[in-house]
Design a protein around this motif. Structure first.
Motif, PDB file in Angstrom:
ATOM      1  N   UNK A   1       6.786 -15.280  -5.253  1.00  0.00           N
ATOM      2  CA  UNK A   1       6.422 -14.786  -6.583  1.00  0.00           C
ATOM      3  C   UNK A   1       6.883 -13.342  -6.695  1.00  0.00           C
ATOM      4  N   UNK A   2       6.964 -12.855  -7.932  1.00  0.00           N
ATOM      5  CA  UNK A   2       7.242 -11.435  -8.155  1.00  0.00           C
ATOM      6  C   UNK A   2       6.425 -10.942  -9.331  1.00  0.00           C
ATOM      7  N   UNK A   3       6.111  -9.665  -9.327  1.00  0.00           N
ATOM      8  CA  UNK A   3       5.269  -9.050 -10.358  1.00  0.00           C
ATOM      9  C   UNK A   3       5.870  -7.712 -10.768  1.00  0.00           C
ATOM     10  N   UNK A   4       5.870  -7.479 -12.077  1.00  0.00           N
ATOM     11  CA  UNK A   4       6.303  -6.177 -12.580  1.00  0.00           C
ATOM     12  C   UNK A   4       5.141  -5.199 -12.539  1.00  0.00           C
ATOM     13  N   UNK A   5       5.403  -4.007 -11.999  1.00  0.00           N
ATOM     14  CA  UNK A   5       4.400  -2.944 -11.884  1.00  0.00           C
ATOM     15  C   UNK A   5       3.127  -3.518 -11.242  1.00  0.00           C
ATOM     16  N   UNK A   6       3.321  -4.123 -10.114  1.00  0.00           N
ATOM     17  CA  UNK A   6       2.226  -4.769  -9.395  1.00  0.00           C
ATOM     18  C   UNK A   6       1.274  -3.734  -8.794  1.00  0.00           C
ATOM     19  N   UNK A   7       0.002  -4.127  -8.684  1.00  0.00           N
ATOM     20  CA  UNK A   7      -1.002  -3.291  -8.025  1.00  0.00           C
ATOM     21  C   UNK A   7      -1.029  -3.525  -6.517  1.00  0.00           C
ATOM     22  N   UNK A   8      -0.174  -4.377  -6.017  1.00  0.00           N
ATOM     23  CA  UNK A   8      -0.170  -4.671  -4.584  1.00  0.00           C
ATOM     24  C   UNK A   8       0.365  -3.494  -3.765  1.00  0.00           C
ATOM     25  N   UNK A   9       1.164  -2.653  -4.401  1.00  0.00           N
ATOM     26  CA  UNK A   9       1.660  -1.429  -3.759  1.00  0.00           C
ATOM     27  C   UNK A   9       1.277  -0.236  -4.624  1.00  0.00           C
ATOM     28  N   UNK A  10       1.281   0.973  -4.054  1.00  0.00           N
ATOM     29  CA  UNK A  10       1.051   2.158  -4.896  1.00  0.00           C
ATOM     30  C   UNK A  10       2.140   2.263  -5.962  1.00  0.00           C
ATOM     31  N   UNK A  11       1.775   2.775  -7.119  1.00  0.00           N
ATOM     32  CA  UNK A  11       2.767   2.939  -8.182  1.00  0.00           C
ATOM     33  C   UNK A  11       3.787   4.005  -7.801  1.00  0.00           C
ATOM     34  N   UNK A  12       3.319   5.115  -7.235  1.00  0.00           N
ATOM     35  CA  UNK A  12       4.193   6.214  -6.817  1.00  0.00           C
ATOM     36  C   UNK A  12       4.243   6.262  -5.293  1.00  0.00           C
ATOM     37  N   UNK A  13       5.452   6.344  -4.765  1.00  0.00           N
ATOM     38  CA  UNK A  13       5.660   6.297  -3.324  1.00  0.00           C
ATOM     39  C   UNK A  13       6.507   7.497  -2.898  1.00  0.00           C
ATOM     40  N   UNK A  14       5.891   8.570  -2.372  1.00  0.00           N
ATOM     41  CA  UNK A  14       6.655   9.747  -1.939  1.00  0.00           C
ATOM     42  C   UNK A  14       7.355   9.497  -0.602  1.00  0.00           C
ATOM     43  N   UNK A  15       8.430  10.231  -0.382  1.00  0.00           N
ATOM     44  CA  UNK A  15       9.186  10.073   0.859  1.00  0.00           C
ATOM     45  C   UNK A  15       9.938  11.354   1.191  1.00  0.00           C
ATOM     46  N   UNK A  16      10.416  11.431   2.433  1.00  0.00           N
ATOM     47  CA  UNK A  16      11.252  12.529   2.914  1.00  0.00           C
ATOM     48  C   UNK A  16      12.573  11.940   3.403  1.00  0.00           C
TER      49      UNK A  16
END
Length: 284
Positions: A186-201
């Motif tokens: 399955x796939x979901x748009x703007x899913x709550x299963x992951x954080x909406x914003x994901x910071x990285x380096x």
């Protein structure tokens, strides 16, 4: 005596007037002839090849903001995963699509610059909670990087870059395999299963003609522990409550335009000689 001189004086006056009138006429005729000759000369000159010499100075670095297009190409992901504090077996994930983007660059010198932009990435992980069960979980993200560049920016022969990025998860997809067979997806748009914003380096290097390597690390948990869903009996469950996953990937980054860097000359000044379509340049 005076009466005798009057006719002579009158004759001299008439002769002077005639000479003056003739000189004026000759002068006007000469001026008209000269003007006509100049006009003819101008026409001839316009038909001749123009020769010019131009002196100038090259800029010390590429000026203004310029855009490069490319992104993260083949992408190999690794994850550190724990479930209830215990290590969870996972498999490196390899993908090539779809990782594209554009960067806006500003160089302050030949060797230092900054950049930002927007990038579309396909990031995710593969885990094996049990020997017979395999899960593939990924998100498409839109990221905005902010970084610095140090090295040969004028020709792009080699430079290093580093910075941070904020990704927004726009589409989540999950596949479940049992004994190697795909049983559910399955796939979901703007899913709550992951954080909406994901910071990285990130950090890496790039070399001519626009290829490079980049390492990017996400210190935040890939999953949203507060995500709630319903089981078959209608009971509320938190599938990621005890799950920790930190993602890192290595990518063979590229630029497919904007890599033909403006060649900043080592010699600062130039002299250009032009004759028609022919041009000759001397640097000094």
């Amino acid at each position: 005596m005076k009466c005798k001189l009057c006719p002579l004086f009158l004759l001299l006056l008439i002769l002077c007037c005639n000479v003056f009138a003739q000189e004026k006429k000759d002068s006007v005729t000469k001026t008209a002839t000269t003007t006509s000759a100049n006009a003819d000369t101008s026409v001839v000159s316009s038909e001749k090849t123009v020769f010019s010499i131009i002196f100038g100075k090259y800029p010390k670095h590429r000026e203004g903001v310029y855009i490069t297009h490319g992104g993260d190409g083949p992408l190999l992901s690794f994850a550190s995963m724990k479930n209830n504090g215990e290590h969870l077996r996972n498999i490196p994930r390899f993908t090539m699509f779809l990782n594209v983007g554009s960067n806006f660059n500003k160089d302050f010198s030949r060797n230092f610059g900054v950049f930002t932009g927007i990038n579309l990435k396909n990031i995710g992980l593969i885990s094996k909670p049990a020997d017979s069960l395999k899960l593939k979980q990924r998100v498409y993200t839109l990221g905005v990087p902010l970084g610095i560049k140090v090295g040969d920016l004028s020709s792009g022969s080699l430079f290093f870059f580093a910075g941070g990025e904020i990704d927004m998860a726009i589409n989540y997809k999950e596949k479940q395999f049992v004994d190697g067979d795909k049983v559910h997806k399955f796939n979901e748009w703007f899913s709550d299963r992951t954080p909406l914003l994901m910071p990285s380096l990130f950090a890496g290097f790039r070399f001519n003609p626009g290829f490079g390597l980049k390492v990017q690390y996400y210190p935040q948990n890939f999953f949203n522990k507060d995500f709630k869903t319903k089981d078959k009996d209608g009971n509320s469950v938190y599938p990621y409550k005890n799950l920790e996953a930190n993602l890192m990937f290595v990518t063979f980054s590229y630029n497919f335009s904007g890599i033909d860097y403006f060649k900043v000359k080592r010699k600062r000044h130039y002299m250009k000689m032009k004759s028609g379509k022919a041009e000759f340049e001397v640097n000094y």
